[in-house]
Design an enzyme around this catalytic site. Structure first.
Site, PDB file in Angstrom:
ATOM      1  N   GLU A 141      -7.993   0.678   0.330  1.00 44.49           N
ATOM      2  CA  GLU A 141      -8.920  -0.420   0.129  1.00 44.49           C
ATOM      3  C   GLU A 141      -8.801  -1.507   1.196  1.00 44.49           C
ATOM      4  O   GLU A 141      -9.813  -2.038   1.657  1.00 44.49           O
ATOM      5  CB  GLU A 141      -8.687  -1.026  -1.250  1.00 44.49           C
ATOM      6  N   ASP A 142      -7.572  -1.846   1.583  1.00 39.01           N
ATOM      7  CA  ASP A 142      -7.396  -3.014   2.453  1.00 39.01           C
ATOM      8  C   ASP A 142      -7.206  -2.697   3.932  1.00 39.01           C
ATOM      9  O   ASP A 142      -7.285  -3.584   4.769  1.00 39.01           O
ATOM     10  CB  ASP A 142      -6.181  -3.844   1.994  1.00 39.01           C
TER      11      ASP A 142
ATOM     12  N   HIS B  49      -0.556   1.893  -2.412  1.00 42.00           N
ATOM     13  CA  HIS B  49      -1.692   1.724  -3.317  1.00 42.00           C
ATOM     14  C   HIS B  49      -2.841   0.886  -2.763  1.00 42.00           C
ATOM     15  O   HIS B  49      -3.964   1.023  -3.200  1.00 42.00           O
ATOM     16  CB  HIS B  49      -1.242   1.205  -4.692  1.00 42.00           C
TER      17      HIS B  49
HETATM   18 MN    MN Z   1      -2.173  -4.284  -5.224  1.00 44.69          MN
END
Ligand code: MN
Length: 422
Positions: A87-88, A83
């Site tokens: 984004e990261d 998840h």
């Molecule tokens: Mn998270």
């Protein structure tokens, strides 16, 4: 009403342990796929740390663990592990689709979008946040459940971030995630989130309750096992086979009760709840009769959520009786199936070939909100539709004496306390 949750941030969690847990409820699951996903995520997050100082991968592992507790399907577990990689770690959704599947990529895209929602406290922006959440949810309920699991682990490890951030995240959780968990009927998650919110928003109250409950621990445990065996004996006389357990209620519900009655912990008597699980509905009512003839019921405390289920499909009989040693205890009576729905809500309805199939009410509710999203133009109007349904505003509170108080949007139990006492 709900029992006390356990904040279990699992530090030593491994992928082998998770796979073992998946096998226990879903023997045919393709766990090789889960292992590959884990390897992919661990590689992507390598070198990254959590605020706790732990390796980052412990976070997706814990989120996956919550999904597994809710008996999730394989794509949801994979999406839980992945998840945060878009984004990261700069992984693209295309890469996820190519390596795994379009379905998993879609779930991860949904989660990434939600995480970009900037939550603000002003009413207007909260409406916008809800709009986006509902749209994401309508596309796939699994996205919201993974998001709840994500928030749960962040709340379990919130002590590692700054005080200011603790308050902000906890308030947002109470305003947005708790009502969603409630509406989806996932009470195990809702109760734990509420207790964590209390711990960070009102540490004074939380730790006082924790201390009081702990102080009487041995006494309480003795009392619980005594009551359980008395109930068991009574049920045996009528040849009813049942599982009986007792635990303290969760702190937030005790806190709410203290606020609504304007009383102190010492004056709250019914902090213990007992649950009787039987085989069918007829037995539920039979057990109710046995309980009411064994113990004196407290007037006005009986609720029949079996005949009239809550909007989130919750079903159970509730009653409060004067138990042994003249102390009040709450008793919940339900079937094993109702118990599963009560703990996991919409997540009780996984169909392993089709993902999560929301049952009746829940999907209808999401559809209604989606229609409202199309037909109303302003956030304000949309919020009016939402607030008719979620417990997030325009709250009516019934006091034990039967008085009704209406509180504004976003009011907290504390506001209610001020409204009763100067
Ligand atoms: Mn998270």
């Amino acid at each position: 009403m709900y029992l006390r949750p356990s904040f279990s941030h699992e530090r030593q969690l491994t992928i082998d342990e998770l796979i073992k847990r998946v096998h226990s409820y879903y023997p045919e699951a393709n766990t090789d796929l889960i292992r590959q996903t884990y390897d992919f995520a661990a590689k992507a997050h390598v070198g990254q740390k959590r605020s706790s100082g732990e390796d980052y991968i412990i976070h997706p592992l814990n989120v996956a663990a919550t999904m597994i507790k809710l008996h999730a399907d394989v794509p949801s577990i994979m999406a839980a592990l992945l998840h945060d990689v878009v984004e990261d770690c700069g992984i693209t959704p295309e890469e996820i689709e190519k390596t795994f599947s379009a379905e998993v990529a879609r779930l991860v895209i949904g989660l990434t979008k939600i995480s970009k929602i900037q939550f603000k406290t002003q009413e207007e922006s909260q409406a916008e946040n809800f709009r986006k959440m509902v749209v994401a949810m309508a596309q796939d309920l699994r996205v919201i459940i993974i998001k709840l699991a994500d928030r749960m682990h962040n709340m379990r490890t919130l002590q590692y971030v700054s005080d200011e951030r603790q308050k902000k995240i906890a308030q947002e959780t109470l305003d947005i995630y708790v009502p969603l968990a409630s509406r989806l009927g996932i009470n195990s998650v809702k109760a734990e989130l509420e207790d964590l919110c209390l711990r960070f928003l009102r540490p004074d109250v939380y730790y006082r309750l924790a201390e009081k409950v702990a102080m009487k621990k041995s006494e309480r445990e003795k009392y619980i096992s005594e009551v359980v065996s008395i109930i068991q004996e009574r049920l045996q006389e009528y040849s009813v086979k049942a599982e009986v357990k007792g635990r303290p209620k969760h702190f937030y519900s005790i806190y709410k009760k203290m606020m609504s009655r304007g009383v102190d912990f010492e004056q709250i008597q019914d902090v213990l709840a007992f649950r009787i699980i039987v085989r069918n509905i007829t037995e539920c009512y039979k057990v109710l009769g046995i309980m009411h003839s064994s113990f004196t019921p407290v007037p006005g405390r009986f609720k029949d959520y079996i005949a009239i289920p809550k909007a989130n499909n919750y079903q159970s009989l509730h009653t409060t009786v004067i138990g042994p040693l003249a102390s009040r205890i709450e008793i919940q009576i339900r079937t094993a199936e109702m118990d599963e729905v009560a703990e996991t809500g919409v997540a009780a309805h996984w169909k392993y070939k089709e993902g999560l199939v929301g049952k009746g009410n829940q999907m209808a509710w999401v559809q209604e909100l989606l229609e409202a999203n199309k037909s109303v133009s302003s956030n304000r109007e949309f919020m009016d539709v939402v607030k008719n349904d979620l417990d997030i505003g325009g709250i009516f509170i019934f006091t034990p004496r039967g008085d009704v108080y209406e509180l504004a949007h976003g009011a907290t139990p504390l506001d209610f306390a001020y409204c009763v006492h100067t």
